[in-house]
Design a protein around this motif. Sequence first.
Motif, short mmCIF file in Angstrom:
data_model
loop_
_atom_site.label_atom_id
_atom_site.label_comp_id
_atom_site.label_asym_id
_atom_site.label_seq_id
_atom_site.Cartn_x
_atom_site.Cartn_y
_atom_site.Cartn_z
N ASN A 43 10.30 43.17 8.51
CA ASN A 43 9.86 41.85 7.59
C ASN A 43 9.48 42.48 6.42
OD1 ASN A 43 10.88 40.14 9.63
ND2 ASN A 43 8.76 39.83 10.29
N ALA A 44 8.66 43.52 6.37
CA ALA A 44 8.23 44.20 4.76
C ALA A 44 9.16 44.84 4.19
CB ALA A 44 7.04 45.11 5.27
N PHE A 45 10.12 45.46 4.69
CA PHE A 45 11.32 46.01 4.16
C PHE A 45 12.25 44.80 3.52
CE2 PHE A 45 15.64 47.42 4.00
CZ PHE A 45 15.51 48.60 3.26
N ASP B 110 6.97 46.38 19.57
CA ASP B 110 7.84 45.30 19.24
C ASP B 110 7.03 44.61 17.92
OD1 ASP B 110 9.40 45.90 21.18
OD2 ASP B 110 9.14 44.25 22.34
N ALA B 111 6.04 44.47 17.97
CA ALA B 111 5.37 43.63 16.80
C ALA B 111 5.33 44.56 15.60
CB ALA B 111 3.89 43.12 17.33
N TRP B 112 5.17 45.79 15.83
CA TRP B 112 5.13 46.76 14.70
C TRP B 112 6.51 46.90 14.17
CZ3 TRP B 112 2.25 48.76 11.22
CH2 TRP B 112 2.80 50.04 10.47
N SER B 113 7.54 47.21 14.92
CA SER B 113 8.84 47.18 14.46
C SER B 113 9.21 45.97 13.79
CB SER B 113 9.89 47.42 15.81
OG SER B 113 9.54 48.68 16.32
N SER B 114 8.96 44.79 14.33
CA SER B 114 9.15 43.52 13.42
C SER B 114 8.46 43.52 12.26
CB SER B 114 8.78 42.04 14.35
OG SER B 114 9.04 41.16 13.69
N ALA B 115 7.18 43.87 12.17
CA ALA B 115 6.53 43.85 10.85
C ALA B 115 7.08 44.62 9.78
CB ALA B 115 5.03 44.19 11.16
N LEU B 116 7.52 45.77 10.28
CA LEU B 116 8.19 46.85 9.35
C LEU B 116 9.42 46.31 8.73
CD1 LEU B 116 7.56 50.31 10.93
CD2 LEU B 116 6.44 49.58 8.78
#
Length: 244
Positions: free
Chosen positions: A233-235, A225-231
């Motif tokens: 946000n970066a996008f 979930d943290a990785w999905s959220s970080a991606l």
Amino acid sequence: MTYCVAIKTNAGMVFLSDTRTNAGVDNISKYRKMFTWEVPGERVITMMTAGNLAITQAVISLLQENIDKPQEGIDTLLSAESMFRVAEIVGDAMRIIQTRYGTNIAQMGESTMSSIIVGGQRAGGGMRLFHVYSAGNFIEAGEDTPYFQIGEHKYGKPILDRVINVESPVNVSVTAALLSMDSTLRSNLSVGMPLDFSVVHADEMRFSQIRRIEEHDQNYLALSDAWSSALRNAFNDMFDFSVV
């Protein structure tokens, strides 16, 4: 299908595999693809398999049989004098099994293509990581590419290329391996939970972790979930080229 990834850096080694096999959308099963051997303080070995399940299971069985019933003049995984010799033993077993069953399997129109990742360390030597092919030949991971993947590797490769190098600490390798698997799980239905996971720190000659990660593992889900959220946000923060 399968996805297995192994990372070797100066700090240690990380191995991760899924457990799904399928022969069509209505014939999906779970089989262990990671196998480990440990003589604490003397040697530690991990193998992961992909390809024709009958071939790889027979290879593992032959290797274990030679350990359980040692014969004079035949090296085993637990008697080999080096990790290079371990890779040779795995390659020899692959050739024996391919010769024994390969022709008949091919006549039935089935592929015998198989791959094995084998890595570990023996006392007195360094950590080494090999990729063994169907013909029994193999290559070794090096400084330029300190990891191997087998199976459905394309989805999980980008993060490894961006993050991993020989100086990466073990915790970074663990995170990269898990996120590489997470990307593959999301994009390919032929790869599935649970996962098998092992970690070796350099020169310890033992596993610091061996465990199975189940589908509802809270730590794994939080990382995903943290990785999905970080991606996301970066996008959202990326420069908008469409307005240039």
